[in-house]
Scaffold this motif. Structure first.
Motif, mmCIF file in Angstrom:
data_model
loop_
_atom_site.group_PDB
_atom_site.id
_atom_site.type_symbol
_atom_site.label_atom_id
_atom_site.label_comp_id
_atom_site.label_asym_id
_atom_site.label_seq_id
_atom_site.Cartn_x
_atom_site.Cartn_y
_atom_site.Cartn_z
ATOM 1 N N LEU A 46 0.827 -1.207 0.000
ATOM 2 C CA LEU A 46 0.000 0.000 0.000
ATOM 3 C C LEU A 46 0.863 1.260 0.000
ATOM 4 N N ALA A 47 1.949 1.259 0.792
ATOM 5 C CA ALA A 47 2.842 2.420 0.829
ATOM 6 C C ALA A 47 3.472 2.657 -0.547
ATOM 7 N N THR A 48 3.917 1.587 -1.178
ATOM 8 C CA THR A 48 4.497 1.702 -2.522
ATOM 9 C C THR A 48 3.459 2.213 -3.507
ATOM 10 N N ALA A 49 2.225 1.717 -3.370
ATOM 11 C CA ALA A 49 1.156 2.132 -4.278
ATOM 12 C C ALA A 49 0.851 3.616 -4.128
ATOM 13 N N LEU A 50 0.824 4.126 -2.881
ATOM 14 C CA LEU A 50 0.572 5.556 -2.665
ATOM 15 C C LEU A 50 1.684 6.413 -3.278
ATOM 16 N N LEU A 51 2.921 5.976 -3.111
ATOM 17 C CA LEU A 51 4.043 6.728 -3.670
ATOM 18 C C LEU A 51 3.996 6.730 -5.196
ATOM 19 N N VAL A 52 3.770 5.550 -5.780
ATOM 20 C CA VAL A 52 3.735 5.444 -7.249
ATOM 21 C C VAL A 52 2.568 6.244 -7.813
ATOM 22 N N ALA A 53 1.393 6.126 -7.174
ATOM 23 C CA ALA A 53 0.212 6.834 -7.670
ATOM 24 C C ALA A 53 0.403 8.346 -7.588
ATOM 25 N N THR A 54 1.039 8.815 -6.503
ATOM 26 C CA THR A 54 1.276 10.252 -6.356
ATOM 27 C C THR A 54 2.271 10.754 -7.399
ATOM 28 N N LEU A 55 3.337 9.986 -7.626
ATOM 29 C CA LEU A 55 4.317 10.369 -8.646
ATOM 30 C C LEU A 55 3.682 10.388 -10.042
ATOM 31 N N LEU A 56 2.815 9.431 -10.311
ATOM 32 C CA LEU A 56 2.127 9.424 -11.604
ATOM 33 C C LEU A 56 1.219 10.642 -11.740
ATOM 34 N N ARG A 57 0.584 11.008 -10.617
ATOM 35 C CA ARG A 57 -0.300 12.181 -10.660
ATOM 36 C C ARG A 57 0.489 13.439 -11.013
ATOM 37 N N TYR A 58 1.750 13.540 -10.515
ATOM 38 C CA TYR A 58 2.575 14.718 -10.773
ATOM 39 C C TYR A 58 3.546 14.502 -11.941
ATOM 40 N N ASP A 59 3.278 13.469 -12.742
ATOM 41 C CA ASP A 59 4.121 13.168 -13.914
ATOM 42 C C ASP A 59 5.588 13.003 -13.544
ATOM 43 N N GLY A 60 5.840 12.501 -12.354
ATOM 44 C CA GLY A 60 7.200 12.215 -11.927
ATOM 45 C C GLY A 60 7.963 13.395 -11.373
ATOM 46 N N HIS A 61 7.357 14.534 -11.223
ATOM 47 C CA HIS A 61 8.043 15.718 -10.694
ATOM 48 C C HIS A 61 8.091 15.645 -9.163
ATOM 49 N N LEU A 62 9.279 15.391 -8.628
ATOM 50 C CA LEU A 62 9.431 15.248 -7.184
ATOM 51 C C LEU A 62 9.212 16.563 -6.439
ATOM 52 N N ALA A 63 9.375 17.679 -7.161
ATOM 53 C CA ALA A 63 9.230 18.978 -6.492
ATOM 54 C C ALA A 63 7.823 19.188 -5.967
ATOM 55 N N TYR A 64 6.841 18.574 -6.615
ATOM 56 C CA TYR A 64 5.448 18.756 -6.184
ATOM 57 C C TYR A 64 5.058 17.816 -5.035
ATOM 58 N N LEU A 65 5.956 16.911 -4.710
ATOM 59 C CA LEU A 65 5.622 15.855 -3.742
ATOM 60 C C LEU A 65 5.671 16.388 -2.316
ATOM 61 N N ASN A 66 4.585 16.205 -1.544
ATOM 62 C CA ASN A 66 4.529 16.563 -0.123
ATOM 63 C C ASN A 66 4.956 15.328 0.675
ATOM 64 N N GLY A 67 6.266 15.207 0.902
ATOM 65 C CA GLY A 67 6.793 14.001 1.534
ATOM 66 C C GLY A 67 6.229 13.765 2.914
ATOM 67 N N THR A 68 6.211 14.812 3.741
ATOM 68 C CA THR A 68 5.703 14.654 5.115
ATOM 69 C C THR A 68 4.233 14.251 5.111
ATOM 70 N N GLY A 69 3.447 14.946 4.290
ATOM 71 C CA GLY A 69 2.018 14.614 4.221
ATOM 72 C C GLY A 69 1.792 13.205 3.710
ATOM 73 N N LEU A 70 2.617 12.780 2.738
ATOM 74 C CA LEU A 70 2.464 11.430 2.187
ATOM 75 C C LEU A 70 2.806 10.374 3.227
ATOM 76 N N ILE A 71 3.835 10.656 4.043
ATOM 77 C CA ILE A 71 4.201 9.703 5.100
ATOM 78 C C ILE A 71 3.077 9.599 6.132
ATOM 79 N N GLU A 72 2.505 10.754 6.501
ATOM 80 C CA GLU A 72 1.404 10.727 7.470
ATOM 81 C C GLU A 72 0.208 9.954 6.913
#
Length: 656
Positions: A46-72
């Motif tokens: 599930l954790a891997t799926a959330l990370l992959v799905a979020t990266l796909l949503r942002y077309d792979g741009h890590l700058a848009y990723l809310n790491g802390t929020g995603l971990i929570e």
């Protein structure tokens, strides 16, 4: 009293930890790591799926990723998934890892987890894109199911036996029976068989694979498939296969120098799956009497389940199989009566594996002994009776007709009288095809018992019926048993006539239909079992001689007194009427008053006794006189005619 403080690691103390209140039981401590590993693997998926799905949503741009929020959010999602998984049995050991039921529980867990996480994400201030949460559910489900599939695949590969050490088998049939037996062979590393190819005549299965074993052709490709896959054996994995199909496939395999194996017919499996232990060589019974027999389980269970059942002749071939099959329907009690204590010992062994002979339901008694029968019926109060006790060898009874009178006729008459007196609801009398248009002492005696049973049916409120069938394969004294003994002694195999034919049925098939016949609501009829097509005994003898190497001669001895060239199942005036079951004919039987048995004298000259037996078998209907019996405890009222229960009242002039 002094006590010793246990040191850490003390084996005696550690062994008893699970017995203390509040401490984890040993089995739970052993199972917990495995269940925690399952929950951890699903959490990682599930954790891997959330990370992959979020990266796909942002077309792979890590700058848009809310790491802390995603971990929570991941922590919240894992917690919700674990709680839901426990509720659906995903982590409680309810199913084996990777089975269909567990995958269904995984899907239910995901279906609950994603909406809850979606709602919590909204409450927590949108920690991840909503579309990513939905996509993560699908991705996580695929990943978790994929992990399970990979584990199952590794387990199957580890359990799969080596083709180099086991017997390489070509499996004939690609249906449910083949699926069960292939799964059993490939999930047992000690299996002596390794399936290498499938054969099936259904063109829609030409591309089918079962656990990696593919269909390589139809039956006509057997020779080429055996050669290509270097097979050592051919397995007929079709539980519903009839004798004709088994013979055809066996003949195709005969020139290939391979062993031919078979799985049991449906009637022997009795609803369970096929196991490796069920695989056996093709027997002569498979080649002669094997058919798929369907019965109305609801109707049978209706008159057997929870009832008190008595079987006479329980130690014989038919009686013992009756006991085994009746026991499957959970009767309240199963009383097994026979005068042969060794036969009773054998049938108890086959039922419970103990054979201690310490059960009151094992009854040593002779059906010729009226006083003993009354004692047995009074003690056990049977509600259903299967009467299988009889003498059956035609040549012996031709020489000793008085024994046919004493056992087959008078014994049956006493069983009928006793059953009526003790309020038996249903009685099934086992007859024989020799009773159809009889011309032998055995045929006369069994036809008379059919007529006595018809008279009892008219006199009693219950159902009293006879069931007629032909030769039973595998029974003591059957033609196959005799031929096998002759081959064992070096021959010759003796056949009475080159053109003699007989009907054959396995004992399991015959008894299955007998039990079904017991559920039929008949009125003074004999129920005749469909035995299939008659078989030439000479052909059977030739096949047995060939299987022994072809060096055993066959000798024709001529028909014996009272023996027919071809048996019939229906008499000249008996119609083939099948209103209740496609394999059971119902023919009316002229009743015979038991009073006429007083004319029978076992001490009479043989010719005179046979003449009287013939007259009683062929005479017109002689209905019994019905009188109100002497008062008995708790008499039953009612019946088909609303009359008080009646019984045969005539007593024999002399007893054997």
């Amino acid at each position: 009293m002094q006590t010793r403080r246990a040191a850490a690691g003390d084996p005696a103390t550690d062994a008893s930890l699970g017995d203390w209140p509040g401490r984890a039981a040993p089995w739970f401590r052993a199972a917990l790591p495995g269940r925690a590993a399952r929950a951890g693997a699903d959490a990682l998926a599930l954790a891997t799926a959330l990370l992959v799905a979020t990266l796909l949503r942002y077309d792979g741009h890590l700058a848009y990723l809310n790491g802390t929020g995603l971990i929570e959010l991941t922590a919240v999602a894992v917690l919700v998934q674990t709680v839901a998984g426990v509720q659906f049995g995903l982590y409680t050991g309810r199913w084996s890892y990777g089975c269909f039921e567990e995958i269904l529980a995984l899907a239910k867990t995901t279906a609950v987890t994603i909406p809850v996480v979606f709602a919590l994400d909204t409450a927590l201030g949108r920690l991840a894109p909503r579309s990513a949460i939905i996509a993560a559910g699908l991705i996580g489900l695929v990943l978790a199911a994929g992990v399970r599939y990979a584990v199952r695949l590794l387990q199957d590969q580890r359990l799969r036996p080596s083709p180099e050490t086991g017997t390489r088998v070509v499996v004939m049939g690609a249906g449910e029976g083949a699926t069960q037996v292939i799964r059993a062979m490939l999930r047992d590393p000690a299996s002596p068989y390794v399936p290498v190819a499938l054969l099936d005549d259904d063109p829609t299965k030409r591309t089918l694979q079962i656990m990696g074993v593919r269909v390589a052709g139809n039956r006509h490709a057997m020779a080429e498939v055996v050669r290509r896959f270097r097979a050592d054996a051919v397995l007929i994995a079709i539980p519903s296969a009839g004798a004709g199909l088994v013979r055809s496939l066996t003949d195709l395999a005969a020139p290939l120098n391979v062993d031919v194996k078979v799985v049991p017919p449906v009637v022997e499996l009795f609803g369970r799956t096929v196991r490796v232990e069920d695989i056996r060589p093709v027997s002569h019974a498979d080649l002669l009497g094997r058919r798929e027999i369907s019965i109305d389980l609801a109707a049978v269970a209706g008159y057997l389940a929870g009832r008190r059942v008595l079987v006479t002749g329980a130690g014989g071939s038919i009686g013992s199989e009756l006991c085994r099959q009746v026991a499957q329907f959970n009767p309240a009690t199963l009383v097994m009566l026979d005068r042969d204590e060794s036969g009773l010992h054998a049938v108890q062994l086959s039922l419970d594996g103990r054979g201690m002979l310490d059960d009151r339901n094992l009854v040593v008694a002779d059906i010729r002994d009226q006083q003993r029968l009354d004692e047995v019926f009074a003690e056990h109060q049977p509600q259903v009776v299967f009467h299988a006790a009889a003498l059956k060898h035609l040549p012996l009874l031709e020489m000793h007709p008085s024994e046919a009178l004493k056992t087959n006729i008078l014994g049956t008459y006493q069983i009928l009288q006793t059953a009526i007196r003790h309020h038996v609801d249903r009685l099934v009398n086992i007859s024989t095809d020799k009773a159809a248009d009889p011309c032998s002492v055995l045929g006369y005696s069994k036809r008379i018992t059919e007529r006595l049973t018809a008279a009892a049916d008219a006199a009693a409120p219950g159902t009293y019926t006879s069931v007629r069938f032909g030769n039973v394969l595998g029974s003591r004294g059957s033609v196959l048993t005799a031929f096998a003994a002759q081959v064992e002694s070096g021959g010759p195999i003796t056949v009475t006539h080159p053109d003699v034919t007989r009907y054959f049925m396995t004992v399991q098939e015959a008894v299955r239909l007998v039990i079904q016949a017991g559920a039929v609501d008949s009125h003074g009829e004999v129920l005749i079992l469909d035995m299939g097509e008659p078989v030439r005994i000479a052909d059977v003898a030739k096949r047995i001689a060939d299987s022994a190497g072809g060096h055993v001669p066959i000798v024709y001895t001529g028909l014996r007194p009272g023996e027919k060239l071809a048996e019939v199942l229906l008499g000249p005036a008996e119609p083939d009427h099948r209103p209740n079951h496609p394999l059971i004919s119902q023919a009316p039987v002229p009743p015979l008053d038991g009073a006429v048995l007083s004319l029978m004298d076992p001490a009479a000259p043989r010719a005179d006794l046979i003449a009287v037996l013939r007259w009683l078998a062929e005479s017109p209907a002689l209905p019994g006189r019905i009188e109100t019996p002497a008062p008995a405890p708790a008499p039953r009222t009612g019946g088909r005619n609303g009359k008080r229960q009646a019984e045969f009242t005539m007593r024999l002039g002399r007893h054997p």
